[in-house]
Design a protein around this motif. Structure first.
Motif, short mmCIF file in Angstrom:
data_model
loop_
_atom_site.label_atom_id
_atom_site.label_comp_id
_atom_site.label_asym_id
_atom_site.label_seq_id
_atom_site.Cartn_x
_atom_site.Cartn_y
_atom_site.Cartn_z
N LEU A 99 7.90 32.54 47.89
CA LEU A 99 6.71 33.00 48.58
C LEU A 99 5.87 33.81 47.60
CD1 LEU A 99 5.25 33.35 51.43
CD2 LEU A 99 6.27 35.63 51.40
N SER A 100 4.56 33.55 47.57
CA SER A 100 3.66 34.28 46.70
C SER A 100 2.53 34.89 47.50
CB SER A 100 3.09 33.34 45.63
OG SER A 100 2.09 33.98 44.86
N ARG A 101 2.07 36.06 47.07
CA ARG A 101 0.90 36.65 47.72
C ARG A 101 -0.38 36.16 47.06
NH1 ARG A 101 0.27 43.10 48.36
NH2 ARG A 101 -0.25 42.95 46.15
N ALA A 102 -0.44 36.17 45.73
CA ALA A 102 -1.61 35.66 45.02
C ALA A 102 -1.52 34.14 44.93
CB ALA A 102 -1.69 36.27 43.62
N PHE A 103 -2.69 33.50 44.89
CA PHE A 103 -2.69 32.04 44.80
C PHE A 103 -3.98 31.55 44.17
CE2 PHE A 103 -4.17 33.21 49.04
CZ PHE A 103 -5.37 32.53 49.15
N PHE A 104 -3.95 30.25 43.82
CA PHE A 104 -5.04 29.59 43.11
C PHE A 104 -4.88 28.10 43.40
CE2 PHE A 104 -7.10 28.10 39.06
CZ PHE A 104 -8.31 28.74 39.23
N PRO A 105 -5.90 27.28 43.13
CA PRO A 105 -5.70 25.84 43.31
C PRO A 105 -4.44 25.35 42.58
CG PRO A 105 -8.00 26.30 42.86
CD PRO A 105 -7.27 27.60 42.69
N GLY A 106 -3.63 24.59 43.29
CA GLY A 106 -2.37 24.11 42.75
C GLY A 106 -1.17 24.91 43.21
N SER A 107 -1.40 26.10 43.78
CA SER A 107 -0.27 26.91 44.26
C SER A 107 0.58 26.16 45.27
CB SER A 107 -0.77 28.22 44.87
OG SER A 107 -1.29 29.09 43.89
N GLN A 108 -0.04 25.22 45.97
CA GLN A 108 0.71 24.46 46.98
C GLN A 108 1.88 23.69 46.39
OE1 GLN A 108 -2.54 23.95 46.23
NE2 GLN A 108 -2.93 21.78 45.79
N ARG A 109 1.86 23.44 45.08
CA ARG A 109 2.94 22.69 44.45
C ARG A 109 4.19 23.54 44.25
NH1 ARG A 109 -1.12 21.46 40.50
NH2 ARG A 109 0.26 22.10 38.80
N TYR A 110 4.08 24.86 44.45
CA TYR A 110 5.17 25.75 44.06
C TYR A 110 5.77 26.55 45.21
CZ TYR A 110 3.52 24.31 39.57
OH TYR A 110 3.14 23.53 38.50
N GLY A 111 5.19 26.49 46.39
CA GLY A 111 5.81 27.20 47.49
C GLY A 111 4.83 27.65 48.53
N ALA A 112 5.21 28.71 49.23
CA ALA A 112 4.44 29.21 50.37
C ALA A 112 3.64 30.44 49.96
CB ALA A 112 5.38 29.57 51.52
N ILE A 113 2.62 30.76 50.75
CA ILE A 113 1.91 32.02 50.58
C ILE A 113 1.74 32.65 51.97
CG2 ILE A 113 0.70 31.09 48.58
CD1 ILE A 113 -1.42 32.14 51.43
N TRP A 114 1.46 33.95 51.98
CA TRP A 114 1.13 34.60 53.25
C TRP A 114 -0.14 35.39 53.06
CZ3 TRP A 114 3.46 37.67 49.81
CH2 TRP A 114 3.40 39.05 49.94
N THR A 115 -0.75 35.81 54.16
CA THR A 115 -2.10 36.37 54.11
C THR A 115 -2.12 37.86 53.80
OG1 THR A 115 -2.13 36.75 56.51
CG2 THR A 115 -2.96 34.63 55.70
N GLY A 116 -1.01 38.42 53.34
CA GLY A 116 -1.00 39.77 52.81
C GLY A 116 -0.85 40.85 53.85
N ASP A 117 -1.30 42.04 53.46
CA ASP A 117 -0.97 43.25 54.21
C ASP A 117 -1.95 43.49 55.35
OD1 ASP A 117 1.07 43.52 52.42
OD2 ASP A 117 -0.04 44.86 51.09
#
Length: 941
Positions: A591-609
């Motif tokens: 899971l990552s908080r920061a993201f950029f185009p292509g982040s979808q290839r590496y896992g999930a993100i959440w919308t932060g605090d």
């Protein structure tokens, strides 16, 4: 996770904390002052001040290169095209000397073209401008079309002919020479689809090798100074979407799904949408302010033209204006185009023009086109699609075991327990606090025995402690980001004095990945996965709580040039490290908080605090929908809100909505009251438990949708207009959403609501998931706001797979039987799919999966294989079909014949939900006796 602890930040920010203690109300104004607005951002202020038609560049004749690209140069209009000398590298433009810019157009399959504009690398530049690597996937590059010809055409009253080139059947691209413009149009009607610089706002500030007398390139914000060694280097241009009713995209912002105009008549003091990854705690809703991630991709939609998209691959800070009607009133126009349109202005601090035009024309077409460039979402492990329980922080092993046992005691399933920074030895990642967590492997193994996993946090800031092996290796090998003077950058984060891994380097990313091996990360096991936080990157004492823009990365790249991609490379390195840990066998979860185009290839993100309030619950839906439109299907918001103490009603409503997020995690700040699902009273426990059980029941459907996203890019949760692109009533809806093409969910976002209105689109029926009652589409219906659930409906004509047994975790459901819920349309027909694999490995890439299509027509339900053209099934499942529920079935049907086993069954009334209590009861075929992996049919009569 946010808010520095007082013991860490006291020496630096004592006045701030004193202010908080004495005057708590002004915290919002402090947050506002901590970050720059457009007027405090010189490149944004300059770009916004330009008038339509101010671009003075024209294009030379277009040539076809050996690579099949179209190539031209952009020069000042004052230099007549007829007399332009290709060897004239320095061109006077008023008092300035400028060099020609190089324009390149490449065309790809499926209606995509790429426009690049850069300084000429052969002309002795002070440095090479940064082009973002490792985002465009190799598969896309292989779809390039080699152009062999073009034609010329006079457009309007132009004195110079434009160059026309093939794009796709029905579409062509146009390079207009004077005035300079690039656009896509339909071949027959010549109606425009997308254009760049139709309003003449293009500007490209070229790099400078040294200051002239009296020049001051430095920029100052608060106490910070940016040296800007190459001078201003921003780029700006306008992009127009034709036939558009609304534009969407460019996450991440806590605002409406349809982007509101930021400039134009009646719009005062509005900021552009900012794309600059920042550590922003307790962010405000309804704000264009940039948050943790940035994706410069915009999608337009209109009833007439359909859908188109535009993407700028650039990792520098970006500001984007959505220009309201009449924004250019009184300005001279380059060309009047009599088409409905939405104009936008794109501004970036640095980088190059590397843009992609997507012609659609349908919503899913554009998403497929965009993800063909940046990659489709990774296929997650099954456990990751279930419920996650997190808190900053579970104190120790005893706390972990207590929470785990309470889920069992209250018969609530969960799959993952998370540990935040306090589990480490002094905020040193890849370590454990030996007092609080003395037996980490045993702890993980005990959870794993129930089919449960654990996630620990690993951030990019490394404690500057010579006894810490990670710091020692990184320092000795030169693996840290450098400051402007060339020394290891030293900033403050959770451990105190910290340095930051330079993830731009492939070598350093590989080194980082090795740290996740079991030998290196002692105390880790195969059931341990990773959470990347603070990777914007967050620097507590840095400008805008991040890294200085003149910090230096691998290859001499300035941080300003790659800032928005820093977290992406960190996410990439961590994900690849987990794959390496498992010898390439198991899929990672990161899971990552920061993201950029292509982040979808590496896992999930959440919308932060986020915060525990009703507005944040409501805005979570457009935030998640926008991420899905931008390729990131696997996302969610902290259920319950990270900051604050939600009232029980809010927490229950959040669980009811969160059960339909693609990423479903409860999370809370350490200053909040404990709020695990069993702590707010028996009735609330029942309601939250029911919401979690709903997610587990629907896991087969969600997993099938994740596979669809993995293969096509089409998101798991979708705006209504993606499924109903001609229904104008859906274009502005962002409180309801589709889960796949089969379920519609409407959240409840107000306290003590007594009723809720739901618009059901289309012309078909919709079946209530709880009652089985049907409602007509194309209408708004008012429903009682029951405390037991939020309105959710199955679309007529669909078949939804479920698993209805209650288990402790998804792993324990592996061999459970399936239920098919068939929602018949007016033609008494329906269709659906189910995807099944081992839930964890990469063997599905070798064909080891089951993919079945179910069709119901003429009274017969048929299961057919759509996975293997050779007829060989490489994955074995012995799961059976337990029930078939037939919503909308006529009472005239009484029996069913199941083939090929020639079994007869009675159509009886059974509960819509297996554990649904007293009903409702609907037509049901029980225990047909067939396997999910086989071909079979069920004929009713």
């Amino acid at each position: 996770m946010k808010k520095p602890s007082k013991d860490l930040m006291f020496p630096l920010f004592f006045p701030f904390f004193l202010t908080l203690l004495l005057f708590p109300a002004p915290i919002l104004s402090w947050k506002k002052d901590e970050f720059r607005n457009c007027n405090q951002t010189p490149f944004c202020k300059r770009s916004r001040s330009r008038n339509p038609g101010s671009c003075n560049l024209v294009s030379t004749d277009v040539l076809i290169s050996e690579d099949g690209d179209l190539v031209a140069k952009l020069i000042p209009k004052s230099k007549r095209l007829d007399f332009y000398d290709e060897n004239d590298n320095n061109i006077e433009n008023g008092t300035n000397i400028v060099k020609p810019l190089v324009l390149t157009v490449s065309v790809y399959q499926n209606g995509i073209f790429r426009l690049k504009i850069d300084e000429d690398k052969n002309l002795g530049l002070p440095k090479k401008r940064f082009e973002v690597p490792d985002v465009v996937v190799d598969e896309f590059e292989r779809t390039k079309l080699y152009l062999s010809r073009k034609r010329e055409e006079k457009i309007g009253d132009d004195l110079v002919e434009s160059s026309i080139f093939y794009l796709a059947d029905g579409y062509e691209g146009v390079i207009r020479h004077d005035p300079f413009e690039v656009f896509v149009r339909e071949k027959g009607s010549k109606e425009r689809v997308l254009s760049l610089n139709s309003n003449g706002l293009f500007d490209f500030e070229q790099l400078k090798g040294g200051k002239e007398e009296g020049e001051d390139w430095e920029e100052r914000f608060r106490s910070h100074v940016d040296s800007r060694p190459y001078g201003p280097q921003s780029i700006s241009f306008d992009v127009t979407f034709y036939g558009a009713d609304f534009v969407y995209g460019i996450p991440e912002h806590a605002t409406s799904l349809a982007l509101k105009p930021t400039r134009g008549p009646g719009i005062e003091h509005s900021e552009p949408y900012r794309l600059f990854n920042l550590d922003v705690f307790e962010y405000l809703h309804e704000s264009p302010f940039g948050l943790y991630g940035s994706i410069p991709f915009m999608i337009s939609h209109g009833k007439g033209r359909g859908t188109s998209g535009f993407f700028w691959l650039n990792a520098a800070e970006m500001q984007i204006d959505v220009l309201g009607s009449g924004w250019d009133a009184g300005a001279d126009k380059i060309m009047m185009v009599d088409q409905k349109r939405i104009d936008t202005l794109w501004m970036a601090e640095a980088g190059v023009v590397d843009t992609f035009f997507f012609v659609g024309p349908k919503p899913k077409d554009v998403v497929r086109q965009y993800t063909s460039v940046t990659g489709t979402p990774a296929m997650p492990q099954l456990f990751a699609t279930a419920y996650h329980q997190c808190r900053w922080n579970y104190r120790d092993e005893e706390d972990v075991y207590h929470v785990d046992s309470k889920f069992d005691e209250h018969d609530i399933p969960y799959d993952v327990l998370w540990l935040d920074i306090e589990h480490t030895d002094g905020k040193k990642y890849f370590t454990w606090d030996k007092v609080l967590f003395p037996n980490p492997e045993e702890m993980q193994n005990k959870l794993a025995s129930k089919g449960r996993r654990m996630v620990t946090i690993v951030d990019p800031h490394i404690k500057r402690d010579d006894s810490y092996h990670i710091h020692k290796e990184a320092s000795q090998n030169g693996y840290y980001v450098k400051d402007a003077s060339g020394k290891d950058f030293d900033g403050w984060c959770w451990p105190g004095s910290s340095s930051y891994i330079d993830m731009l380097s492939p070598e350093i990313r590989s080194w980082w990945g090795d740290k996740f091996s079991y030998d290196s990360y002692q105390g880790s096991t195969p059931s341990l996965y990773i959470w990347n936080d603070m990777n914007e990157p967050s620097v507590f004492n840095g400008p805008e709580v991040t890294m200085p823009r003149d910090a230096l990365h691998y290859g001499g790249v300035e941080h300003r040039e790659l800032h928005n991609a820093y977290g992406y490379y960190f996410h990439m390195a961590t994900s690849e490290g987990l794959v390496k840990r498992g010898n390439g066998k198991d899929r990672p979860f990161v899971l990552s908080r920061a993201f950029f185009p292509g982040s979808q290839r590496y896992g999930a993100i959440w919308t932060g605090d986020n915060s525990a309030n009703w507005d944040q619950l409501r805005v979570s839906i457009p935030m998640v929908l926008t991420l899905g439109l931008s390729g990131i299907s696997f996302s969610g918001a902290d259920v319950g809100g990270f900051f604050g103490n939600p009232e029980p009603e809010l927490l229950v409503r959040w669980y009811q909505v969160g059960a339909y997020y693609p990423f479903f995690r409860g999370h809370a700040h350490h200053d909040t009251k404990r709020r695990e699902p069993w702590l707010l009273g028996e009735r609330n426990t029942e309601l939250m438990s029911d919401a979690i059980h709903t997610r587990y029941t629907l896991l087969p459907y969600f997993y099938t949708l994740f596979r669809e996203a993995n293969t096509s890019g089409v998101p798991v949760v979708r705006p209504l207009w993606m499924e109903f692109p001609s229904d104008e009533n859906t274009f502005g809806i962002d409180e309801a959403f589709m889960v796949g093409n089969g379920l519609l969910v409407q959240g409840i976002y107000t306290e003590r609501a007594t009723d809720v209105s739901v618009y059901l689109p289309g012309e078909q029926l919709w079946y209530d998931l709880r009652s089985g009652m049907h409602y007509n589409g194309g209408q708004t219906h008012k429903f009682e706001a029951s405390e037991e659930n939020i309105p959710s409906f199955q679309r007529a004509g669909t078949i939804i797979p479920r698993k209805d047994r209650y288990r402790r975790s998804s792993m324990q459901m592996e061999h459970d039987p399936y239920t098919l819920v068939i929602a018949l349309n007016s033609s008494q027909a329906a269709e659906g799919e189910v995807y099944i694999d081992d839930g964890k490995s990469f063997e599905f890439k070798k064909g080891a999966y089951i993919h079945r299509r179910f069709t119901f027509a003429n009274g017969k339900l048929t299961s057919s294989d759509i996975a293997h053209s050779d007829g060989k099934t490489k994955y074995i499942s012995h799961c059976t079909l337990e029930r078939v529920i037939l919503l909308g079935l006529s009472s005239a049907y009484k029996t069913a014949l199941i083939e090929p086993i020639s079994k007869k069954a009675i159509i009886e009334l059974g509960p819509l939900r297996l554990h649904g209590g007293r009903g409702p009861f609907v037509p049901t075929i029980r225990k047909p006796g067939v396997h999910m992996a086989d071909d079979w049919s069920i004929q009713i009569s």
